[in-house]
Enzyme design. Sequence first.
Site, PDB file in Angstrom:
ATOM      1  CG  HIS A  74     -83.790-131.630 -41.193  1.00  0.00           C
ATOM      2  ND1 HIS A  74     -84.858-131.732 -42.044  1.00  0.00           N
ATOM      3  CD2 HIS A  74     -82.840-130.901 -41.841  1.00  0.00           C
ATOM      4  CE1 HIS A  74     -84.585-131.068 -43.165  1.00  0.00           C
ATOM      5  NE2 HIS A  74     -83.368-130.570 -43.069  1.00  0.00           N
TER       6      HIS A  74
ATOM      7  CD  GLU B  56     -86.917-132.949 -39.410  1.00  0.00           C
ATOM      8  OE1 GLU B  56     -87.016-131.771 -39.771  1.00  0.00           O
ATOM      9  OE2 GLU B  56     -86.900-133.913 -40.199  1.00  0.00           O
TER      10      GLU B  56
ATOM     11  CG  HIS C 190     -87.259-135.305 -43.196  1.00  0.00           C
ATOM     12  ND1 HIS C 190     -86.340-134.305 -43.055  1.00  0.00           N
ATOM     13  CD2 HIS C 190     -86.773-136.133 -44.177  1.00  0.00           C
ATOM     14  CE1 HIS C 190     -85.343-134.501 -43.896  1.00  0.00           C
ATOM     15  NE2 HIS C 190     -85.582-135.602 -44.592  1.00  0.00           N
TER      16      HIS C 190
ATOM     17  CD  GLU D 113     -91.305-133.367 -43.775  1.00  0.00           C
ATOM     18  OE1 GLU D 113     -91.249-133.383 -42.524  1.00  0.00           O
ATOM     19  OE2 GLU D 113     -90.422-132.843 -44.494  1.00  0.00           O
TER      20      GLU D 113
HETATM   21 ZN   LIG Z   1     -86.611-132.638 -41.914  1.00  0.00          ZN
END
Ligand SMILES: [Zn+2]
Length: 352
Positions: A66, A69, A162, A226
């Site tokens: 992404h 990020e 992420h 994350e």
């Molecule tokens: Zn992500």
Amino acid sequence: MSFLQRSRTAKTLAYETYSLGTHTKVTVHCAGVIEFSPLQPVQEFGQVKPTNPTRIKSIIYSCGVHGNETAPIEICDALVTDILNETVIVKHRVMIQFANLLAMDIGQRFVSENMNRLFSGMHSHSADDSIEAPRAALLEQLTFDFFARGPVGAKRYHYDLHTAIRAAKYPRFVVYPYLDGRSYDKEQISWLAGAGIQAILLSESPTTTYSYYSAHVCQAHAFTVELGKVQPFGQNDMNDFTLARDFLFNLVISEDYVAPDAPMPVLFRIKQAIMRNHKNFKLHFSDDTPNFTAFAKGTVLASEFDDTQQEFIEYTAQIDNEAIVFPNADVALGQRALLTLEAIEPTDIPID
Ligand SMILES: [Zn+2]
């Protein structure tokens, strides 16, 4: 100019391979993908030290799947720069992937579609003009080849890095992909805890994420990691990421990595995957509700109006303390708009 800056400027980089001193082989695969591997270490008396292939790890860090990020992208950029400057010397095979360079340029999660729904072959179902589909196909192939080229017995690791869109009760968490019946790995859980991870979501079915691809097809220890909340480039407070950064650096430079002591992360199992099937889809909590916020049994979490059958569909919490994660009412039709979670104990799952 760093490797990432060169990649983002040029968009295409030719395949090349060269050595850093006598210690590291560098392979540039394409823009955004670089690989390092230790050359056979030479001892003082000119003897070649036999390397035990089973001790060599094959490690992939991917970031920017992404494009907005940024914190993991900055950490990987720093690591690549330090390796190329020879201030960090890898003891293992390491591939670093800056995944979605075009989305980084526009500061968005993606250009055409969510890249983390395109793995395990899903990229072949995308529209012809998808920006992300050919890139996902290329990354998947590079990952497969990287693990396949490693020494027999080398352990395989893939951390897909992420940051989450929203605040969270546990800002640092991982998704542990479905293991097709294999046990969860005790050592991996301790490494992740040492990296500052506070919660682990056990995904109990196949998905089209990058980490599931590596876990399933390449039999790697693979995770969607994350690391906190999305911020623009340069606006991350790197203190928030110290433990994760230390882990990512120390893993590649330690012959035998030992994690620092840390509390066991909280474990969650996925209770419901709520899909958006209709245009009129709505979440019944405010936009800034943190991830892992828990709701009482029976609470309406989402609803949608089926315009063809004129039916009103409600999605409710099925148990007390059902927690929400990754809510996004704006996903494309047929995609997941919300996951709900149930907290479990380590004794509830097979861990080896
Ligand atoms: Zn992500």
